[in-house]
Enzyme design. Structure first.
Site, PDB file in Angstrom:
ATOM      1  N   ASN A  40       0.818  -1.220   0.000  1.00  0.00           N
ATOM      2  CA  ASN A  40       0.000   0.000   0.000  1.00  0.00           C
ATOM      3  C   ASN A  40       0.849   1.266   0.000  1.00  0.00           C
ATOM      4  O   ASN A  40       0.368   2.356   0.337  1.00  0.00           O
ATOM      5  CB  ASN A  40      -0.911   0.044   1.237  1.00  0.00           C
ATOM      6  CG  ASN A  40      -1.720  -1.214   1.423  1.00  0.00           C
ATOM      7  OD1 ASN A  40      -1.474  -1.975   2.344  1.00  0.00           O
ATOM      8  ND2 ASN A  40      -2.664  -1.451   0.541  1.00  0.00           N
ATOM      9  N   ASN A  67      -2.373  -8.204  -2.320  1.00  0.00           N
ATOM     10  CA  ASN A  67      -3.380  -8.113  -3.375  1.00  0.00           C
ATOM     11  C   ASN A  67      -3.290  -6.826  -4.192  1.00  0.00           C
ATOM     12  O   ASN A  67      -3.899  -6.720  -5.248  1.00  0.00           O
ATOM     13  CB  ASN A  67      -4.791  -8.259  -2.779  1.00  0.00           C
ATOM     14  CG  ASN A  67      -5.062  -7.292  -1.656  1.00  0.00           C
ATOM     15  OD1 ASN A  67      -4.287  -7.183  -0.701  1.00  0.00           O
ATOM     16  ND2 ASN A  67      -6.144  -6.551  -1.756  1.00  0.00           N
ATOM     17  N   HIS A  68      -2.524  -5.836  -3.723  1.00  0.00           N
ATOM     18  CA  HIS A  68      -2.350  -4.603  -4.510  1.00  0.00           C
ATOM     19  C   HIS A  68      -1.054  -4.594  -5.330  1.00  0.00           C
ATOM     20  O   HIS A  68      -0.670  -3.561  -5.873  1.00  0.00           O
ATOM     21  CB  HIS A  68      -2.389  -3.374  -3.600  1.00  0.00           C
ATOM     22  CG  HIS A  68      -3.735  -3.149  -2.969  1.00  0.00           C
ATOM     23  ND1 HIS A  68      -4.876  -2.969  -3.722  1.00  0.00           N
ATOM     24  CD2 HIS A  68      -4.135  -3.099  -1.673  1.00  0.00           C
ATOM     25  CE1 HIS A  68      -5.910  -2.804  -2.909  1.00  0.00           C
ATOM     26  NE2 HIS A  68      -5.488  -2.888  -1.657  1.00  0.00           N
TER      27      HIS A  68
HETATM   28 FE   LIG Z   1      -2.530  -3.797   2.958  1.00  0.00          FE
HETATM   29 FE   LIG Z   2      -3.819  -6.325   1.142  1.00  0.00          FE
END
Ligand SMILES: [Fe+2]
Ligand SMILES: [Fe+2]
Length: 259
Positions: A40, A67-68
């Site tokens: 993030n 997931n990013h």
């Molecule tokens: Fe995160």
């Molecule tokens: Fe995440």
């Protein structure tokens, strides 16, 4: 081996917390290797080439993702190069990046593995079977796993599944530090989530107003990651020799209202 791990760096405040505290923490805990989750780092979503360098400059030896990972396409090329960064190993093999890597820590070979859960998350390959595959015939002297997972059950199951096969299984992704750090029966140091590093007074590092509005209206509302405000830094310190895991949490103090 002493491994310092810092949970999800969210945006500018997360990076500032890292720049202000990481070197001090490394010294204080005598960390021999420092791993940081950077999924993030770029304003809440993904990481860029510039931020990859920035996080290493603050003292991280290695970066894990989640997931990013693929939010910023400029990083794909970097992920495929000889980089000190891994993405979840159970994404398709052909995707940019690799899911595990080895680094030398004072003559020991540390395997750093990134895996992602599948409960309430993208339907990628099985992280349990992927872990088996990676651990088969590897010659590492120590194994560190960042398990990026949404549910406590999947995280705990992974910790138990790898108990005795990994030195540490540390959860990331929920951004909330859990109070269950422990040494599992076969010796794996475990925590369900290490927590996040970023804006303290929001919702998981994001400004609270838009998140609340989204819950109230059930309509798409753009999330804002604040660039100013008080921060929190969360992580764990793991010692494979003394068989210990301890939480780390630094919170900036709220300015007291003036009379
Ligand atoms: Fe995160
Ligand atoms: Fe995440």
């Amino acid at each position: 081996m002493r491994i310092l791990f810092i949970g999800d760096i969210v945006g500018k405040i997360g990076r500032r917390m890292l720049s202000e505290h990481l070197m001090k923490l490394k010294k204080e805990y005598g960390a021999q290797v420092t791993v940081v989750n950077g999924e993030n780092a770029a304003h809440g979503k993904g990481i860029t080439k510039k931020l990859y360098k920035e996080i290493l400059m603050y003292g991280a030896d290695f970066i894990t993702l989640g997931n990013h990972t693929y939010a910023k396409s400029e990083v794909y090329e970097l992920l495929d190069s000889d980089v000190r960064m891994v993405r979840p190993a159970n994404y398709p093999e052909e995707n940019p990046g690799r899911g595990y890597d080895f680094i030398n820590v004072n003559g020991e070979k540390l395997l750093i593995m990134n895996l992602q859960g599948r409960s309430f998350m993208p339907a990628i390959d099985c992280p349990f079977k992927k872990a088996d595959e990676i651990l088969a015939n590897n010659e590492a002297t120590a194994v560190f796993v960042d398990f990026h997972s949404e549910t406590t059950s999947e995280s705990i199951a992974m910790g138990r599944y790898l108990d005795g096969r990994a030195d540490a299984v540390v959860g990331t992704h929920t951004h909330v530090q859990t109070n269950d750090e422990q040494v599992l029966p076969e010796g794996t140091k475990y925590i369900t989530d290490a927590g996040m590093t970023g804006f303290k007074d929001g919702v998981l590092g994001i400004r609270k107003e838009e998140v609340i509005e989204r819950f109230l209206t059930q309509m798409p509302v753009r999330h804002e990651v604040p660039e100013e405000g008080e921060g929190i830094l969360s992580g764990v310190i793991i010692d494979t020799k003394t068989n210990k895991i301890d939480k780390i949490r630094i919170e900036e103090k709220r300015a007291q209202p003036q009379d």
